[in-house]
Enzyme design. Structure first.
Site, mmCIF file in Angstrom:
data_model
loop_
_atom_site.group_PDB
_atom_site.id
_atom_site.type_symbol
_atom_site.label_atom_id
_atom_site.label_comp_id
_atom_site.label_asym_id
_atom_site.label_seq_id
_atom_site.Cartn_x
_atom_site.Cartn_y
_atom_site.Cartn_z
ATOM 1 N N GLU A 130 0.802 -1.232 0.000
ATOM 2 C CA GLU A 130 0.000 0.000 0.000
ATOM 3 C C GLU A 130 0.834 1.281 0.000
ATOM 4 O O GLU A 130 0.674 2.141 0.867
ATOM 5 C CB GLU A 130 -0.972 -0.024 1.195
ATOM 6 C CG GLU A 130 -1.892 -1.242 1.167
ATOM 7 C CD GLU A 130 -2.868 -1.299 2.350
ATOM 8 O OE1 GLU A 130 -2.779 -0.461 3.260
ATOM 9 O OE2 GLU A 130 -3.716 -2.205 2.351
ATOM 10 N N ASN A 171 2.050 -5.155 -3.147
ATOM 11 C CA ASN A 171 0.667 -5.531 -2.815
ATOM 12 C C ASN A 171 -0.164 -4.272 -2.513
ATOM 13 O O ASN A 171 0.274 -3.409 -1.748
ATOM 14 C CB ASN A 171 0.735 -6.432 -1.564
ATOM 15 C CG ASN A 171 -0.563 -7.114 -1.200
ATOM 16 O OD1 ASN A 171 -1.173 -7.772 -2.049
ATOM 17 N ND2 ASN A 171 -0.992 -6.983 0.053
ATOM 18 N N HIS A 207 -10.322 -6.377 -1.951
ATOM 19 C CA HIS A 207 -11.339 -6.153 -0.910
ATOM 20 C C HIS A 207 -12.529 -5.485 -1.601
ATOM 21 O O HIS A 207 -12.547 -4.268 -1.793
ATOM 22 C CB HIS A 207 -10.786 -5.263 0.202
ATOM 23 C CG HIS A 207 -9.689 -5.898 0.990
ATOM 24 N ND1 HIS A 207 -9.912 -6.985 1.818
ATOM 25 C CD2 HIS A 207 -8.368 -5.618 1.083
ATOM 26 C CE1 HIS A 207 -8.761 -7.334 2.384
ATOM 27 N NE2 HIS A 207 -7.807 -6.535 1.955
ATOM 28 N N GLU A 237 -5.996 -10.870 -0.968
ATOM 29 C CA GLU A 237 -6.775 -10.589 0.260
ATOM 30 C C GLU A 237 -8.272 -10.557 -0.041
ATOM 31 O O GLU A 237 -9.005 -9.685 0.437
ATOM 32 C CB GLU A 237 -6.330 -9.250 0.882
ATOM 33 C CG GLU A 237 -4.845 -9.169 1.144
ATOM 34 C CD GLU A 237 -4.408 -7.933 1.944
ATOM 35 O OE1 GLU A 237 -5.267 -7.213 2.496
ATOM 36 O OE2 GLU A 237 -3.178 -7.703 2.020
ATOM 37 N N ASP A 239 -12.034 -10.539 -0.198
ATOM 38 C CA ASP A 239 -13.294 -10.629 0.549
ATOM 39 C C ASP A 239 -14.291 -9.690 -0.126
ATOM 40 O O ASP A 239 -13.891 -8.764 -0.829
ATOM 41 C CB ASP A 239 -13.150 -10.364 2.061
ATOM 42 C CG ASP A 239 -12.457 -9.068 2.440
ATOM 43 O OD1 ASP A 239 -12.389 -8.144 1.603
ATOM 44 O OD2 ASP A 239 -11.996 -8.991 3.594
HETATM 45 C C1 XIL Z 1 -5.606 -6.189 8.687
HETATM 46 C C2 XIL Z 1 -5.845 -7.329 9.656
HETATM 47 O O1 XIL Z 1 -6.727 -8.263 9.083
HETATM 48 C C3 XIL Z 1 -6.421 -6.801 10.952
HETATM 49 O O2 XIL Z 1 -6.519 -7.830 11.927
HETATM 50 C C4 XIL Z 1 -5.539 -5.670 11.490
HETATM 51 O O3 XIL Z 1 -6.154 -5.097 12.627
HETATM 52 C C5 XIL Z 1 -5.304 -4.615 10.439
HETATM 53 O O4 XIL Z 1 -4.777 -5.215 9.268
HETATM 54 N N1 XIL Z 1 -4.686 -4.700 3.903
HETATM 55 C C6 XIL Z 1 -3.609 -5.452 4.324
HETATM 56 C C7 XIL Z 1 -3.711 -6.265 5.555
HETATM 57 O O5 XIL Z 1 -2.597 -5.531 3.611
HETATM 58 O O6 XIL Z 1 -2.493 -6.345 6.245
HETATM 59 C C8 XIL Z 1 -4.787 -5.751 6.482
HETATM 60 O O7 XIL Z 1 -4.960 -6.672 7.537
HETATM 61 C C9 XIL Z 1 -6.087 -5.537 5.719
HETATM 62 C C10 XIL Z 1 -5.904 -4.517 4.629
#
Ligand code: XIL
Length: 316
Positions: A130, A171, A207, A237, A239
């Site tokens: 990010e 990422n 996401h 990631e 969802d």
């Molecule tokens: C999130 C975790 O799932 C949580 O438990 C934590 O509080 C915050 O981070 N993008 C990412 C992940 O790259 O590392 C993040 O994970 C979600 C968003």
């Protein structure tokens, strides 16, 4: 068939999920993880900077090791996550008094410390996470502030030196469709390559929101724009959240949306695998982060498979 079995039959390396350490005390959670649905895991938090190097030069690997040994005993690929991010940083980094040279040294030291510890165990490392704003410019994090964009190739070079066999990824989210941010991620790939460095892949976090998932054509064209640069892509990631309350219509749309992203990966040469950002609504990060939203995972809170599960299977 089950998800990982079907994913491999469809030409992917793995189907997997994020796993957070507190989840591991739930025997039902573990039992599902051990099935043929999963062939890969990512630590949701355990390998980030704050947990691994909470005070400078002193490392704690207990939680990360727990996830790594689970991967080993289940014969799962381990995606290691992450080395450099603006979030979950210790305050000695965010509030330290740095110069360009001292922050570069601390950055290299952290990457070397963590990557060396897990050397040989990580299929991939999310090296930089990010780094971009929505408009494709660099996020103003502490690394950018003191080092400039050079922190990115420096991080990739340090990771490459510490584990020559781990695939090195950039990422991010909102880079799953063409636009300024995806173009920014492509600029990062070229920046590393132009510096003579190695970047092996780009992680598309994915996401998504039910009913607002980019179309199949959009996702495929976007993946192709990355693979054209000579790197792999992975869905890292996944969802797909909804505004609660849940309805059967939303679940049906969610299933379609999961199928779309799965199909995009399967139909893209160079898309190596798909990772859920946890597989059950019981432990999803979504409700804690996006107020009023949830039910983003393919399994519900009681470990029942939702229509989304069968949507993924249909895409594989
Ligand atoms: C999130 C975790 O799932 C949580 O438990 C934590 O509080 C915050 O981070 N993008 C990412 C992940 O790259 O590392 C993040 O994970 C979600 C968003």
């Amino acid at each position: 068939a089950q998800l990982n079995t079907a994913a491999k039959a469809a030409g992917l390396l793995y189907f997997g999920t994020a796993v957070d350490n507190p989840d591991l005390s739930d025997s039902k959670y573990i039992a599902n993880l051990e099935t043929a649905d999963f062939g890969q895991i990512t630590p949701a938090n355990a390998m980030k900077w704050q947990p691994t190097e909470p005070s400078q030069g002193s490392y704690t690997f207990t939680q990360g090791d727990q996830i790594a040994s689970l991967a080993k005993s289940n014969n799962d690929y381990l995606r290691c996550h992450n080395l450099v991010w603006y979030n979950q940083l210790p305050s000695y980094i965010t509030s330290g008094s740095w110069t360009n040279a001292t922050l570069i040294a601390a950055l290299k030291e952290h990457i070397n410390g963590v990557v060396t510890h897990y050397k040989g165990q990580c299929y991939a490392w999310d090296v930089v996470n990010e780094a971009l704003n929505e408009d494709g410019t660099y996020r103003q994090n502490v690394f950018y502030q003191y080092i400039g964009e050079a922190y990115i190739p420096i991080a990739f070079a340090a990771a490459a030196a510490a584990d020559p066999n781990a695939k090195l990824y950039y990422n991010d989210y909102n880079i799953e469709y063409a636009g300024s941010k995806a173009t920014g991620a492509q600029r990062i790939v070229k920046l590393i390559q132009a510096a003579g460095g190695r970047i092996d892949g780009v992680g598309l976090q994915s996401h998504f929101i039910v009913g607002q998932t980019p179309s199949l054509a959009t996702q495929k064209a976007n993946m192709a724009a990355f693979t054209a640069l000579g790197v792999d892509v992975a869905i890292t990631e996944l969802d797909i959240r909804m505004t609660l309350p849940d309805t059967s219509a939303l679940q049906t749309q969610q299933s379609t949306d999961y199928q779309t992203t799965t199909t995009a990966c399967v139909q893209t040469k160079g898309c190596v695998g798909i990772t859920l950002w946890d597989y059950t609504d019981k432990y999803s990060w979504v409700p804690g982060t996006f107020s009023g939203q949830g039910d983003a995972c393919p399994w519900d809170s009681n470990y029942n498979k939702k229509p989304a599960y069968y949507g993924i299977l249909a895409g594989l």
